[in-house]
Design a protein around this motif. Structure first.
Motif, PDB file in Angstrom:
ATOM      1  N   ARG A   9       1.609   7.539 -14.134  1.00 20.40           N
ATOM      2  CA  ARG A   9       1.811   7.220 -12.716  1.00 20.40           C
ATOM      3  C   ARG A   9       0.500   6.764 -12.098  1.00 20.40           C
TER       4      ARG A   9
ATOM      5  N   ARG B 186      -5.934   8.743 -18.034  1.00 20.18           N
ATOM      6  CA  ARG B 186      -7.180   8.132 -17.540  1.00 20.18           C
ATOM      7  C   ARG B 186      -7.695   7.155 -18.591  1.00 20.18           C
TER       8      ARG B 186
ATOM      9  N   ASP C  36     -12.793   7.788 -11.458  1.00 21.47           N
ATOM     10  CA  ASP C  36     -12.045   8.327 -10.326  1.00 21.47           C
ATOM     11  C   ASP C  36     -10.987   7.359  -9.807  1.00 21.47           C
TER      12      ASP C  36
ATOM     13  N   SER D  87       0.845  -1.178   0.000  1.00 28.71           N
ATOM     14  CA  SER D  87       0.000   0.000   0.000  1.00 28.71           C
ATOM     15  C   SER D  87       0.887   1.237   0.000  1.00 28.71           C
ATOM     16  N   GLY D  88       0.582   2.168  -0.870  1.00 32.46           N
ATOM     17  CA  GLY D  88       1.380   3.391  -0.947  1.00 32.46           C
ATOM     18  C   GLY D  88       2.396   3.376  -2.068  1.00 32.46           C
ATOM     19  N   ASP D  89       2.518   2.244  -2.758  1.00 32.87           N
ATOM     20  CA  ASP D  89       3.472   2.186  -3.871  1.00 32.87           C
ATOM     21  C   ASP D  89       3.008   3.060  -5.027  1.00 32.87           C
ATOM     22  N   GLU D  90       3.979   3.610  -5.742  1.00 33.35           N
ATOM     23  CA  GLU D  90       3.659   4.333  -6.969  1.00 33.35           C
ATOM     24  C   GLU D  90       4.134   3.501  -8.149  1.00 33.35           C
TER      25      GLU D  90
ATOM     26  N   ASP E  85      -2.036  12.527 -15.505  1.00 30.36           N
ATOM     27  CA  ASP E  85      -3.266  12.916 -16.191  1.00 30.36           C
ATOM     28  C   ASP E  85      -3.885  11.781 -16.998  1.00 30.36           C
TER      29      ASP E  85
ATOM     30  N   ARG F 276       5.899   8.247 -17.998  1.00 35.59           N
ATOM     31  CA  ARG F 276       4.986   9.344 -17.690  1.00 35.59           C
ATOM     32  C   ARG F 276       3.693   8.938 -16.981  1.00 35.59           C
TER      33      ARG F 276
ATOM     34  N   GLY G 294      -1.257   5.112  -8.478  1.00 30.73           N
ATOM     35  CA  GLY G 294      -1.038   4.848  -7.058  1.00 30.73           C
ATOM     36  C   GLY G 294      -1.680   3.521  -6.696  1.00 30.73           C
ATOM     37  N   PHE G 295      -1.029   2.771  -5.840  1.00 30.25           N
ATOM     38  CA  PHE G 295      -1.587   1.503  -5.383  1.00 30.25           C
ATOM     39  C   PHE G 295      -1.786   1.606  -3.890  1.00 30.25           C
ATOM     40  N   ARG G 296      -2.990   1.365  -3.407  1.00 35.27           N
ATOM     41  CA  ARG G 296      -3.174   1.416  -1.960  1.00 35.27           C
ATOM     42  C   ARG G 296      -4.224   0.430  -1.504  1.00 35.27           C
TER      43      ARG G 296
ATOM     44  N   ASP H 288      -5.169   4.402  -8.072  1.00 38.48           N
ATOM     45  CA  ASP H 288      -5.489   5.820  -8.284  1.00 38.48           C
ATOM     46  C   ASP H 288      -4.722   6.323  -9.503  1.00 38.48           C
ATOM     47  N   PHE H 289      -5.334   7.245 -10.214  1.00 43.25           N
ATOM     48  CA  PHE H 289      -4.635   7.842 -11.360  1.00 43.25           C
ATOM     49  C   PHE H 289      -3.909   9.074 -10.873  1.00 43.25           C
ATOM     50  N   GLU H 290      -2.607   9.015 -10.864  1.00 44.59           N
ATOM     51  CA  GLU H 290      -1.861  10.153 -10.325  1.00 44.59           C
ATOM     52  C   GLU H 290      -1.384  11.096 -11.417  1.00 44.59           C
TER      53      GLU H 290
END
Lengths: 234, 669
Positions: free
Chosen positions: A129, A151, A157, A118-121, A149, A127, A131-133, A145-147
């Motif tokens: 990125r 999508r 979301d 959890s918390g890994d990028e 742009d 380009r 997020g994994f949590r 999560d999409f860190e």
């Protein structure tokens, strides 16, 4: 002699096909994944006042660019990445990422595969990125999560990789943070079906539902202060 | 929250509602897809129809990167009106503010201000006032900051300017003249002022239990500006002026003033110096701290700022010497002072220098600031012009690039053109946890550093005879380092009076001196040659305190005086601060050594051991610099972000250039 030339041609053609496509060595693994993802079910959750979330149910999920010919990646991002750039598998309580194309996890370059915390990028091709949590200690289910742009083709979301259950509720450690809700709604998979459970009085498509019920494609779940629609994706 | 339309409803031909987004003051907003798959926001207007429609029609064809585009206005089968708008996927300022209950980092504030000001400037330029500017109407998008709900915007014309229109907008951001039905562009300036206040402090200036109470405060109460940085107060005071005619005249003006004050606050930059001398003099009265620190950015030996040309040349020469050579030269000079009998000459030289510096300071007070500005090195003028260039860039961050693919906050853009000068005087926000980590790490490192420095002293000089003396020396050095590091780290990033800080450090010095005087008895090294000041004679008594007892050994009071003077004389927090020029500066250590020599020279009459005192000064400076946390120039930011390792992925951190925002979000996961 003739037949020998033909055989050679055939072989060459085979080889050329092999060379031209420049498929990396993990091709065998890739095929395995393709088979595996056919079992991955994808849903869209359209939640009023909250957002749109993609829910993936399965053991293994492919991240890549959308494809128009073959089966598209489970998490299909409009980005300059490969159609099967990386895949995430769940092994019991552990999540692992396998890189098929250049990928880093929290700055580490991944050659083969690695465990995700959890918390890994996750960074794909420089380009992109992600997020994994794992927001809840009660569940192994993870959120992507999409860190950057990048999508999917529509505004989403985030993506939920469903392991056991997915919590929708008013706390930050719920998978989907629904500020104004007072009750928690739990989504889980049982016997290949997506089901829903909540203490709140809910109705599905206008009919009062019991404690636990199936979520079919297109159904609208309504409660006192909540409403969401479940859509099964192709 | 109940919404009128269910998912999959098609109130307008060609659009399918997928979900409801929120309910605004003027109607419900839905996310919908066109039949081809285009994402739009559909806004159903249910009340105040006339006002809304009139406003929206005016803005239908406005195009600006910082405004939410309106595509069309349509009517459904029930004759309800719908506004079809661009769908903004990012978070609203309202949500972002919730992530920062204590106020946003400055970079973030400037990013939002830049976008909002560009959008408003465009609207005002077309004679339109937004009237409903509030955090819930401002969004972050991959395309930059977007202002929404311009449906409420009013066309300014003399006839309508004071017309009796319905009171609308959120009361927190409502200018006092709105109560009289006056809607000029000053209304937006006021709302922007309130939003700036909220972004910086995390709370709105006028709050209350009821709408009426808040409105009354807008009309009568003065905003509490004491929680704002000093430099920003006049800017927001002008923007929150009750009388629209005496308020900051335009949004550009507000943005310009704000950026300028921020630059003054955080770099202590010599902004007024590049304008005109009288202004500079006037300004310097207001910002004595800023003026003092600005000179020290340029001069290498920090405690001798704005020295005459000869010293400046020496300093310049020192700066061009490569680092290893500085170390060798510094070491050689230190050894020369410590080992040879140069005590007297150095002490006398130091005292003369000190008196000259004092005279110079007095002269600058009487002659005034232009004197100082003139005597500054040419390098300072260069920095000044660079800073002014940066201001110009910051003032119009979005104006010259209306379409941007990524939201570029003004701050990083400026950083690309010229490296910002971050100094220990730079005001910044440091999280408590970060500060605590910094202090504890520094203290832990100081253990090793003092051992290392003591070993160096032990090996290179004849001062320390055996291990007991070395332990004593190391212990006192470490204690002194702690006494300097802890308060300095607490002061880091905050503004404060130099004299008060010096006094505070001096009082800690008294404590360190006491320990240094008492400790030898426990280590059984009391009557050693180490402490022999070899100045026997009659005891010196100040009141009832014996400063010298005539035995040739220093008294407790003498020790305390030495450390208090040493702690007072140097601006130690500059050696501790994370934003100091280099982790270890030979020149700082050397200068501290000279100060130490001068102090021991003064205390010679009270038989304070010269060698020990001078070596201590050098050793303490070395340990402090080696152990205090330091941020390399390229990692310096205006707020402390946790190191990447501790960084957790947050949801939807949109901008890769703003790791701070991401880190803040992480705590909510």
């Amino acid at each position: 002699m003739n037949s020998g030339t033909l055989n050679l041609d055939r072989q060459r053609r085979k080889n050329r096909w092999y060379c031209d496509t420049l498929v990396p060595q993990q091709e065998a693994i890739l095929k395995g994944h393709t088979v595996a993802t056919s079992s991955c079910k994808k849903y869209m959750l359209w939640i009023d006042g909250v957002g749109a979330w993609q829910l993936c149910v399965g053991q293994s999920f492919i991240i890549g660019a959308p494809s128009f010919e073959k089966q598209s990646a489970d998490i299909a991002l409009l980005a300059n990445i490969s159609r099967m750039h990386a895949s995430i598998e769940r092994n019991g309580e552990e999540w692992r990422l396998t890189a098929h194309q250049p990928t880093t996890v929290s700055g580490r370059t991944i050659d083969q595969d690695t465990a995700l915390c959890s918390g890994d990028e996750i960074r794909l091709a420089e380009r992109v990125r992600l997020g994994f949590r794992i927001p809840s200690i009660l569940s192994t289910s993870a959120i992507i999560d999409f860190e950057s742009d990048h999508r999917p083709s529509h505004s989403v979301d985030g993506v939920i990789l469903l392991a056991d259950h997915c919590l929708l509720g008013p706390r930050r450690d719920h998978h989907i943070f629904c500020t104004r809700w007072s009750e928690v709604v739990v989504l889980f998979s049982n016997g290949g079906k997506l089901r829903c459970r909540s203490k709140a009085a809910l109705s599905v498509d206008g009919k009062i539902a019991g404690d636990s019920f199936d979520l079919k494609h297109g159904c609208v779940v309504t409660g006192e202060e909540l409403r969401f629609r479940v859509e099964q994706m192709e | 929250m109940k919404f009128t339309f269910a998912p999959e409803a098609r109130p307008l031909d060609g659009y399918t509602i997928k979900r409801a987004v929120h309910r605004g003051g003027f109607g419900e907003v839905y996310y919908a897809l066109s039949d081809a798959g285009k994402e739009v926001a559909l806004k159903l207007l249910n009340n105040n129809l006339d006002i809304e429609l009139r406003g929206v029609r005016q803005c239908l064809n406005l195009k600006h990167a910082n405004l939410v585009t309106i595509f069309d206005i349509r009517q459904d089968a029930d004759d309800d009106h719908w506004v079809i708008m661009e769908f903004v996927s990012g978070r609203g300022l309202y949500e972002v503010l919730q992530d920062y209950p204590g106020g946003m980092p400055l970079d973030e504030v400037l990013f939002w201000l830049g976008g909002i000001a560009a959008g408003l400037r465009f609207l005002h330029d077309r004679g339109i006032v937004h009237r409903d500017l509030k955090p819930a109407n401002v969004f972050q998008d991959p395309g930059g900051v977007k202002i929404g709900d311009i449906g409420l915007s009013k066309y300014i014309s003399e006839s309508r300017r004071s017309a009796q229109t319905q009171s609308v907008g959120t009361v927190y951001y409502m200018a006092p003249e709105v109560a009289k039905g006056r809607y000029g562009r000053e209304v937006d300036v006021y709302a922007m002022g309130i939003m700036l206040y909220e972004m910086i402090t995390g709370k709105v200036p006028f709050d209350g239990q009821t709408t009426a109470e808040i409105l009354m405060k807008h009309l009568t109460a003065e905003p509490d500006l004491s929680c704002l940085p000093e430099e920003i107060r006049p800017v927001l005071s002008a923007a929150l002026e009750k009388d629209p005619d005496s308020r900051t005249s335009s949004i550009e003006e507000l943005e310009r003033q704000f950026c300028q004050s921020v630059a003054t606050a955080d770099t202590a930059a010599p902004v007024p110096l590049v304008t005109s001398a009288p202004q500079a003099a006037a300004k310097s009265v207001e910002h004595p701290r800023a003026m003092a620190s600005e000179t020290e950015v340029e001069n290498d030996i920090e405690s001798a700022p704005a020295a005459p040309v000869g010293v400046a040349a020496l300093v310049a020469f020192w700066n061009v010497i490569p680092a290893p050579l500085q170390w060798v030269t510094g070491g050689a000079v230190a050894l020369l002072i410590l080992e040879s009998g140069m005590w007297h000459s150095v002490a006398v030289g130091g005292m003369i220098g000190g008196v000259a510096y004092l005279g110079y300071q007095l002269m600058s007070v009487f002659v005034g600031e232009p004197f100082r500005a003139k005597s500054a090195s040419p390098a300072m003028a260069a920095t000044g012009s660079a800073v002014s260039a940066r201001h110009q860039r910051t003032v119009s961050p979005a104006a010259d690039s209306p379409v941007r693919s990524h939201p570029v906050p003004p701050r990083p853009a400026a950083r690309n053109t010229r490296q910002r000068v971050y100094t220990p005087a730079t005001l910044r926000k440091i999280a408590k946890a970060h500060r605590a980590t910094d202090v504890s790490t520094s203290i832990a490192v100081s253990l090793a550093a003092s051992a290392l420095v003591t070993a160096a002293v032990f090996l290179t000089t004849n001062l320390l005879k055996d291990s007991a003396q070395a332990v004593y020396f190391a212990a006192v050095t470490m204690l002194a380092a702690w006494a300097l590091i802890i308060p300095s780290k607490i002061w880091e990033g905050r503004s404060g009076d130099s004299f008060t800080r010096r006094l505070c450090l001096a009082s800690l010095g008294l404590g360190v001196g006491f320990v240094a005087a008492v400790l030898p008895e426990y280590l059984l090294i009391g009557d050693d040659a180490l402490f022999d000041g070899s100045h026997r004679g009659a005891p010196v008594l100040v009141g009832r305190v014996a400063v010298a007892d005539g035995t040739g050994f220093p008294t407790v009071a003498c020790f305390m005086m030495f450390f208090a003077a040493l702690f007072f004389a140097r601006r130690w927090w500059w050696q501790v601060d994370s934003f100091r020029k280099a982790r270890f500066r030979v020149s700082s250590a050397l200068f501290t050594l000279v100060v130490g020599v001068v102090i021991t020279g003064m205390l010679k009459g009270f038989s304070f051991p010269e060698a020990l005192g001078a070596t201590w000064a050098l050793a303490i400076s070395a340990v402090v610099q080696l152990s205090a946390g330091w941020t390399p120039a390229e990692d310096r930011r205006l707020s402390s972000a946790p190191p990447p390792a501790a960084d957790q992925a947050g949801p939807m951190s949109v901008d890769p250039q703003r790791p701070v925002a991401k880190a803040e979000q992480a705590s909510f996961n």
